[in-house]
Design an enzyme around this catalytic site. Structure first.
Site, PDB file in Angstrom:
ATOM      1  N   LYS A  22       0.834  -1.212   0.000  1.00  0.00           N
ATOM      2  CA  LYS A  22       0.000   0.000   0.000  1.00  0.00           C
ATOM      3  C   LYS A  22       0.866   1.258   0.000  1.00  0.00           C
ATOM      4  CE  LYS A  22      -1.737   1.572   4.041  1.00  0.00           C
ATOM      5  NZ  LYS A  22      -1.435   2.971   4.398  1.00  0.00           N
ATOM      6  N   ASN A  23       1.858   1.285   0.863  1.00  0.00           N
ATOM      7  CA  ASN A  23       2.621   2.528   1.012  1.00  0.00           C
ATOM      8  C   ASN A  23       3.611   2.774  -0.125  1.00  0.00           C
ATOM      9  OD1 ASN A  23       1.107   3.055   3.232  1.00  0.00           O
ATOM     10  ND2 ASN A  23       2.659   2.432   4.730  1.00  0.00           N
ATOM     11  N   CYS A 116      -5.376   7.573   9.245  1.00  0.00           N
ATOM     12  CA  CYS A 116      -5.563   6.990  10.580  1.00  0.00           C
ATOM     13  C   CYS A 116      -5.341   8.040  11.664  1.00  0.00           C
ATOM     14  CB  CYS A 116      -4.568   5.861  10.796  1.00  0.00           C
ATOM     15  SG  CYS A 116      -5.007   4.354   9.932  1.00  0.00           S
ATOM     16  N   ARG A 121      -0.726  14.820  13.007  1.00  0.00           N
ATOM     17  CA  ARG A 121       0.075  14.435  11.837  1.00  0.00           C
ATOM     18  C   ARG A 121       0.257  15.666  10.954  1.00  0.00           C
ATOM     19  NH1 ARG A 121      -1.937   8.741   9.493  1.00  0.00           N
ATOM     20  NH2 ARG A 121       0.126   8.777   8.553  1.00  0.00           N
ATOM     21  N   ASP A 305       4.340   0.585  12.113  1.00  0.00           N
ATOM     22  CA  ASP A 305       3.152  -0.082  11.563  1.00  0.00           C
ATOM     23  C   ASP A 305       3.015  -1.523  12.045  1.00  0.00           C
ATOM     24  OD1 ASP A 305       2.721   2.267  10.247  1.00  0.00           O
ATOM     25  OD2 ASP A 305       3.375   1.555   8.293  1.00  0.00           O
ATOM     26  N   ARG A 397      -8.469  -0.590   4.209  1.00  0.00           N
ATOM     27  CA  ARG A 397      -7.558   0.427   3.667  1.00  0.00           C
ATOM     28  C   ARG A 397      -6.190  -0.182   3.339  1.00  0.00           C
ATOM     29  NH1 ARG A 397      -6.492   4.746   7.396  1.00  0.00           N
ATOM     30  NH2 ARG A 397      -5.172   5.256   5.644  1.00  0.00           N
TER      31      ARG A 397
HETATM   32  C1  EPZ Z   1       4.044   6.871   6.420  1.00  0.00           C
HETATM   33  O1  EPZ Z   1       3.219   7.902   6.952  1.00  0.00           O
HETATM   34  C2  EPZ Z   1       3.148   5.666   6.263  1.00  0.00           C
HETATM   35  N1  EPZ Z   1       2.048   5.993   5.376  1.00  0.00           N
HETATM   36  C3  EPZ Z   1       2.605   5.236   7.621  1.00  0.00           C
HETATM   37  O2  EPZ Z   1       1.875   4.035   7.440  1.00  0.00           O
HETATM   38  C4  EPZ Z   1       3.786   4.964   8.555  1.00  0.00           C
HETATM   39  O3  EPZ Z   1       3.284   4.687   9.846  1.00  0.00           O
HETATM   40  C5  EPZ Z   1       4.708   6.169   8.615  1.00  0.00           C
HETATM   41  O4  EPZ Z   1       5.120   6.548   7.270  1.00  0.00           O
HETATM   42  C6  EPZ Z   1       5.978   5.935   9.428  1.00  0.00           C
HETATM   43  O5  EPZ Z   1       6.686   4.844   8.913  1.00  0.00           O
HETATM   44  C7  EPZ Z   1       2.256   5.980   4.061  1.00  0.00           C
HETATM   45  O6  EPZ Z   1       3.331   5.722   3.547  1.00  0.00           O
HETATM   46  C8  EPZ Z   1       1.075   6.231   3.212  1.00  0.00           C
HETATM   47  P1  EPZ Z   1       5.963  10.317   8.424  1.00  0.00           P
HETATM   48  P2  EPZ Z   1       3.714   9.423   6.952  1.00  0.00           P
HETATM   49  O7  EPZ Z   1       5.796  11.594   7.684  1.00  0.00           O
HETATM   50  O8  EPZ Z   1       4.460   9.694   5.709  1.00  0.00           O
HETATM   51  C9  EPZ Z   1       6.119  13.679  11.813  1.00  0.00           C
HETATM   52  C10 EPZ Z   1       0.091   2.540   7.764  1.00  0.00           C
HETATM   53  O9  EPZ Z   1      -0.370   1.972   8.774  1.00  0.00           O
HETATM   54  N2  EPZ Z   1       5.913  14.676  10.746  1.00  0.00           N
HETATM   55  O10 EPZ Z   1       7.200   9.518   8.205  1.00  0.00           O
HETATM   56  O11 EPZ Z   1       2.545  10.243   7.275  1.00  0.00           O
HETATM   57  C11 EPZ Z   1       4.858  12.846  12.032  1.00  0.00           C
HETATM   58  O12 EPZ Z   1       3.939  13.513  12.828  1.00  0.00           O
HETATM   59  C12 EPZ Z   1       0.480   3.997   7.789  1.00  0.00           C
HETATM   60  O13 EPZ Z   1       0.217   1.976   6.664  1.00  0.00           O
HETATM   61  C13 EPZ Z   1       5.980  16.023  11.037  1.00  0.00           C
HETATM   62  O14 EPZ Z   1       6.183  16.421  12.183  1.00  0.00           O
HETATM   63  O15 EPZ Z   1       4.704   9.383   8.184  1.00  0.00           O
HETATM   64  C14 EPZ Z   1       5.426  11.598  12.648  1.00  0.00           C
HETATM   65  O16 EPZ Z   1       5.586  11.768  14.024  1.00  0.00           O
HETATM   66  C15 EPZ Z   1       0.005   4.750   8.953  1.00  0.00           C
HETATM   67  N3  EPZ Z   1       5.760  16.917  10.030  1.00  0.00           N
HETATM   68  C16 EPZ Z   1       6.795  11.461  11.988  1.00  0.00           C
HETATM   69  O17 EPZ Z   1       7.094  12.734  11.417  1.00  0.00           O
HETATM   70  C17 EPZ Z   1       5.530  16.532   8.751  1.00  0.00           C
HETATM   71  O18 EPZ Z   1       5.363  17.394   7.873  1.00  0.00           O
HETATM   72  C18 EPZ Z   1       6.878  10.404  10.895  1.00  0.00           C
HETATM   73  O19 EPZ Z   1       5.809  10.603   9.966  1.00  0.00           O
HETATM   74  C19 EPZ Z   1       5.483  15.153   8.454  1.00  0.00           C
HETATM   75  C20 EPZ Z   1       5.687  14.238   9.467  1.00  0.00           C
END
Ligand code: EPZ
Length: 418
Positions: A22-23, A116, A121, A305, A397
């Site tokens: 998915k990701n 989610c 986020r 995850d 999803r």
């Molecule tokens: C990706 O989400 C995945 N989703 C998530 O999978 C996964 O949990 C996550 O990466 C971490 O591995 C997809 O790829 C579609 P991040 P993403 O930006 O990109 C902070 C699942 O279950 N942050 O790496 O949203 C954020 O709050 C899903 O399949 C900021 O502060 O994750 C978090 O604490 C859920 N500002 C950390 O970084 C930003 O602008 C990591 O988030 C962006 C992120």
């Protein structure tokens, strides 16, 4: 309403082919906007998030045809640059479309993305990267309007290795004039998959999988064909399900290197795990053992995850397992549901302490989010008696064939309309 009825205690055995990630597929579908020809993406799982991505592409004017697991996108006819609020709210990854839309049309209008509920986020890192590339971003009443008649290559350094911000920056940088370097980039395998797809279209991207990615932008991209990699979190789910229920299962179509930390934890818990190039197998029997603390971290650390999913298996381990969730503030919403089954878990802030109990019992359960929902299924497969699991829209999803795959492995899992 649809629910799963699961009677636990059946050992799992057999082989399952893991579907596309998915990701990976979500940013890859966004990347088709950059192509100057038809893109055919294979191994696209049938997920509601994939359907939402296709709906966004169609709204923008793309011609999209889905045949089985293959999706063909022709983006030569893109007419619009906005993503409607209802599609933005459907999933978090909708924000990845911004970088691609901007690179393609020089403008883009979106609202804040859904996805989610895992605590706050923010998308500040996404927007900062786009601004550095020369985009003007204005926010009014929850709507973000971005304009960039011309994007210019630059040096981006992410304060956190955000997966989504890295993908957005890569996509926008493909449309920028000159060279962009992205420092402290996320190293997740899904980013390597995105890079490989972009390269199949002729893009000059390198470094994915390391913390510095370089994009030579402004190169016209052509169409292409690509097969999405297998989903490591679906694989982690089936491995944990086997650990919880006992049995012997082989998973194919997944790169075992992507599962190293999950496999190591299950091995420590007492399972026999064997890895081949594109397969992994597990043998589990008897009670699991408690683990050393499991700390979630960006790749190659233990994936956030898989935290809920492994926790579900460890609920009945001999001994205690401490989980430390470092990626998201609120990713323990499954704990109250596991407690309904008799699990003994204490949560304090980012830490959850799981005191193993001899057995869980069936209960009425509600999925709280995608992976939390999968965790309930894992727990129910190992529990005594029948569980009813509702809120399956979360599971849909990210899992295309959860009940079919588990039933093929011998689980007693049925879908019931209530
Ligand atoms: C990706 O989400 C995945 N989703 C998530 O999978 C996964 O949990 C996550 O990466 C971490 O591995 C997809 O790829 C579609 P991040 P993403 O930006 O990109 C902070 C699942 O279950 N942050 O790496 O949203 C954020 O709050 C899903 O399949 C900021 O502060 O994750 C978090 O604490 C859920 N500002 C950390 O970084 C930003 O602008 C990591 O988030 C962006 C992120």
């Amino acid at each position: 309403m649809t629910e799963y009825r699961i009677t636990g205690g059946r050992r799992l055995s057999g082989t399952v082919e893991i579907h596309g990630a998915k990701n990976s597929v979500l940013p890859i579908l966004a990347a088709t906007l950059l192509a100057g020809g038809e893109c055919c993406v294979h191994n696209c799982p049938d997920l509601t998030d994939v359907a939402a991505s296709i709906a966004i592409l169609e709204h923008l004017g793309c011609r999209v045809v889905r045949e089985g697991d293959s999706v063909t996108v022709d983006s030569r006819c893109v007419l619009r640059s906005d993503v409607p609020d209802e599609l933005m709210r459907e999933m978090r990854s909708s924000v990845i479309f911004l970088g691609a839309i901007l690179a393609r049309t020089g403008e883009g209008t979106i609202s804040y993305p859904g996805g989610c509920e895992l605590g706050p986020r923010p998308i500040d890192l996404h927007l900062k990267a786009l601004r550095q590339l020369g985009a003007r971003v204005e926010e009014r009443g929850g709507t973000l309007r971005c304009t960039a008649p011309e994007l210019t290559g630059c040096e981006i350094s992410l304060s956190i290795p955000s997966v989504g911000a890295t993908e957005n920056a890569v996509l926008a940088a493909c449309g920028a004039r000159g060279v962009t370097t992205i420092g402290n980039a996320a190293r997740e395998p899904e980013i390597v998959d995105l890079q490989n797809f972009l390269r199949a279209l002729g893009a000059r991207v390198r470094g994915a999988g390391s913390s510095v990615i370089t994009v030579e932008g402004g190169v016209p991209l052509h169409g292409g064909e690509y097969r999405v990699m297998g989903d490591r979190i679906v694989a982690a789910t089936y491995l944990s399900a086997t650990a919880a229920a006992g049995g012997e299962v082989e998973l194919t179509g997944v790169d075992s290197r992507h599962l190293a930390t999950v496999a190591a934890a299950l091995y420590e818990g007492g399972c026999a795990v064997a890895s081949g190039m594109d397969r992994v197998s597990i043998r589990a029997g008897g009670r699991l053992r408690g683990l050393r603390p499991v700390r979630t971290a960006p790749y190659p650390g233990f994936p956030t995850d898989a935290q809920a999913i492994l926790m579900a298996a460890q609920c009945t381990a001999e001994g205690t397992t401490v989980f430390v969730e470092n990626m998201f503030e609120s990713r323990y919403r499954h704990v109250d549901e596991l407690a309904r089954m008799g699990a003994d878990i204490r949560v304090e802030g980012r830490v959850a302490v799981v005191y193993g109990v001899p057995r869980l019992h069936g209960a009425r359960l509600r999925c709280t989010d995608l992976r939390g929902g999968a965790a309930l299924v894992v727990a129910a497969l190992g529990a005594e008696g029948e569980s009813a699991v509702t809120g399956l829209e979360h599971i849909r999803r990210g899992y295309a064939r959860l009940e079919q795959d588990l039933a093929a492995l011998g689980a007693d899992i049925r879908v019931r309309d209530t």
